[in-house]
Motif scaffolding. Structure first.
Motif, PDB file in Angstrom:
ATOM      1  N   ILE A  83       0.957  -1.140  -0.030  1.00 18.42           N
ATOM      2  CA  ILE A  83      -0.036   0.099  -0.040  1.00 18.42           C
ATOM      3  C   ILE A  83       0.681   1.259  -0.081  1.00 18.42           C
ATOM      4  O   ILE A  83       0.615   2.278  -0.662  1.00 18.42           O
ATOM      5  CB  ILE A  83      -0.805  -0.103   1.262  1.00 18.42           C
ATOM      6  N   LEU A  84       1.925   1.389   0.650  1.00 21.10           N
ATOM      7  CA  LEU A  84       2.975   2.577   0.933  1.00 21.10           C
ATOM      8  C   LEU A  84       3.476   2.550  -0.171  1.00 21.10           C
ATOM      9  O   LEU A  84       3.642   3.729  -0.854  1.00 21.10           O
ATOM     10  CB  LEU A  84       3.632   2.168   1.953  1.00 21.10           C
ATOM     11  N   LEU A  85       4.122   1.474  -0.925  1.00 24.68           N
ATOM     12  CA  LEU A  85       4.992   1.701  -2.086  1.00 24.68           C
ATOM     13  C   LEU A  85       4.025   2.191  -3.477  1.00 24.68           C
ATOM     14  O   LEU A  85       4.052   2.988  -4.001  1.00 24.68           O
ATOM     15  CB  LEU A  85       5.428   0.229  -2.365  1.00 24.68           C
ATOM     16  N   ASP A  86       2.682   1.472  -3.466  1.00 25.45           N
ATOM     17  CA  ASP A  86       1.706   1.971  -4.240  1.00 25.45           C
ATOM     18  C   ASP A  86       1.441   3.307  -4.344  1.00 25.45           C
ATOM     19  O   ASP A  86       1.147   4.195  -5.361  1.00 25.45           O
ATOM     20  CB  ASP A  86       0.368   1.059  -4.401  1.00 25.45           C
ATOM     21  N   SER A  87       1.339   3.941  -3.131  1.00 27.43           N
ATOM     22  CA  SER A  87       1.008   5.286  -2.569  1.00 27.43           C
ATOM     23  C   SER A  87       1.941   6.332  -3.419  1.00 27.43           C
ATOM     24  O   SER A  87       1.820   7.215  -4.156  1.00 27.43           O
ATOM     25  CB  SER A  87       0.717   5.539  -1.400  1.00 27.43           C
ATOM     26  N   VAL A  88       3.129   6.018  -2.980  1.00 27.75           N
ATOM     27  CA  VAL A  88       4.377   6.814  -3.574  1.00 27.75           C
ATOM     28  C   VAL A  88       4.285   6.341  -5.087  1.00 27.75           C
ATOM     29  O   VAL A  88       4.559   7.666  -5.830  1.00 27.75           O
ATOM     30  CB  VAL A  88       5.688   6.015  -2.944  1.00 27.75           C
ATOM     31  N   ASP A  89       4.472   5.467  -5.679  1.00 24.59           N
ATOM     32  CA  ASP A  89       4.339   5.324  -7.164  1.00 24.59           C
ATOM     33  C   ASP A  89       3.157   6.205  -7.709  1.00 24.59           C
ATOM     34  O   ASP A  89       3.275   6.684  -8.764  1.00 24.59           O
ATOM     35  CB  ASP A  89       4.089   3.834  -7.460  1.00 24.59           C
ATOM     36  N   ALA A  90       1.961   6.176  -7.079  1.00 24.66           N
ATOM     37  CA  ALA A  90       0.767   6.807  -7.816  1.00 24.66           C
ATOM     38  C   ALA A  90       0.966   8.312  -7.854  1.00 24.66           C
ATOM     39  O   ALA A  90       0.746   8.970  -8.710  1.00 24.66           O
ATOM     40  CB  ALA A  90      -0.614   6.554  -7.033  1.00 24.66           C
ATOM     41  N   VAL A  91       1.478   8.884  -6.436  1.00 27.33           N
ATOM     42  CA  VAL A  91       1.684  10.379  -6.338  1.00 27.33           C
ATOM     43  C   VAL A  91       2.731  10.898  -7.465  1.00 27.33           C
ATOM     44  O   VAL A  91       2.636  11.889  -7.924  1.00 27.33           O
ATOM     45  CB  VAL A  91       1.975  10.735  -4.994  1.00 27.33           C
TER      46      VAL A  91
END
Length: 391
Positions: free
Chosen positions: A192-200
């Motif tokens: 979830i954290l990694l996907d959040s970074v990638d998305a932003v």
């Protein structure tokens, strides 16, 4: 074939739990490798070879199997994995009742197998990527041949310009592990954290992202020109603020991040990483908020200026302003002067901000001028004293 057997052996309970009929699975040699009746496991099921060869569902009526060894009434269907016939799934019962379920169970088993293989491949690629990132950021000297091998495996273009974004989560993951005690939950949270970074930050296929350790995420952004790099830095604080809000929604409150310098290739990427690390450390030590740092921000550059002077120059300033430092009123004089600089050398605004009379401020500034022989109406002289006070 070995991985197929391992998959069925570890997944058999989950498969039998959703089946309304007893089931049996054989490998491509006809050996039973999974069965609702454990006593049949390891025995030979002769009709399986025929099912694989003919590649169509086979029906076994009760009357027909009465003369066959180790064969039960029901339906047998071939199982496909990686577009190859690898085994046979059998459902035991009246053929008319079992046949509709046999097709569904076949689809389920094949789908679960493909998902399992895909997850293993993803896990392997992730492990290779993590190792590669650790290598290019920590090795004293990169082995060109090794870098090429990694790039070929991960389909990375080594010629692109890149820069590092480091996101420091502090002890977020460790606290999460202590609270939940489940590695699967922690792994899901990491994603979830990694996907959040990638998305932003708009991760592209050329970008790389991974956890460096339990505290830090690194995003390695690829750009095609210096201009694009500077444009992305222009948006860094805005996107960083978006990330802070997104992470806060997942109860991640203490986060720092920084963007490093642009590197011409992978062999120079460690410089970008270490620069981002230093920015985070400097920002924290000096209490700079928000904790989103890059050299694109003028306030960061201004704040860092005194620390970038060599020791000899600092010593000269210290000697030159020694008399001011020794004055009994130095704390009030220094505070008034810094506020004076903050308000662009405007006496009225400075006095109002300090809640003192205008004449009191003028007195303090005049006293500084008398002690130091500076002219505090001149920007250059104010700059020297400001630097001296900051060092």
């Amino acid at each position: 074939m070995k991985s197929f057997v391992q998959f069925l052996q570890t997944s058999m309970k989950a498969i039998t739990d959703i089946s309304p009929f007893p089931i049996s699975v054989t490998d491509e040699t006809g050996r039973i490798i999974g069965d609702s009746n454990p006593e049949r496991i390891g025995t030979y099921h002769e009709p399986s070879a025929d099912v694989l060869q003919r590649d169509i569902p086979q029906i076994f009526e009760k009357a027909a199997v009465s003369t066959m060894e180790n064969v039960l009434p029901g339906v047998a269907v071939p199982l496909y994995f990686d577009n190859e016939r690898k085994g046979v799934l059998g459902l035991v019962g009246e053929p008319d009742e079992v046949l509709p379920y046999a097709r569904l169970m076949k689809q389920h088993v094949e789908m679960v197998w493909q998902d399992t293989v895909r997850q293993r491949i993803d896990d392997l690629e992730s492990a290779i990527l993590d190792a590669f990132i650790q290598y290019i950021l920590s090795a004293e000297e990169l082995d060109g041949e090794k870098v090429v091998q990694y790039c070929d495996m991960l389909e990375i273009n080594p010629t692109l310009k890149r820069y590092c974004i480091v996101i420091d989560l502090r002890d977020t993951l460790l606290r999460r592990m202590q609270e939940h005690h489940h590695m699967s939950a922690t792994a899901h949270f990491r994603k979830i954290l990694l996907d959040s970074v990638d998305a932003v930050f708009g991760k592209t296929p050329e970008d790389l992202s991974a956890f460096l350790n339990t505290e830090k995420i690194i995003l390695i952004k690829a750009v095609t020109s210096d201009d694009i790099y500077w444009k992305e830095l222009d948006l860094f604080r805005e996107k960083g603020t978006q990330l802070l809000k997104l992470l806060a929604a997942h109860d991640v409150k203490k986060v720092s991040m920084a963007a490093g310098a642009l590197s011409d290739g992978l062999d120079d990427l460690a410089r970008s990483y270490h620069e981002a690390e230093r920015l985070i450390e400097y920002g924290r030590d000096h209490g700079i908020q928000p904790e989103i740092y890059s050299y694109q921000q003028w306030d960061i550059l201004v704040s860092m200026l005194p620390d970038r002077l060599d020791d000899g120059y600092k010593q000269k300033l210290s000697e030159r302003f020694a008399a001011l430092y020794r004055d009994k009123q130095f704390p009030d004089l220094a505070a008034s002067f810094e506020e004076y600089c903050h308000h662009n050398l405007n006496i009225s605004k400075t006095a109002a901000a300090l809640f003192i009379h205008r004449n009191t401020l003028i007195y303090r500034l005049k006293k500084i001028e008398t002690i130091t022989q500076l002219n505090l109406t001149r920007f250059e002289h104010c700059t020297l004293l400001w630097i001296a006070l900051k060092t």
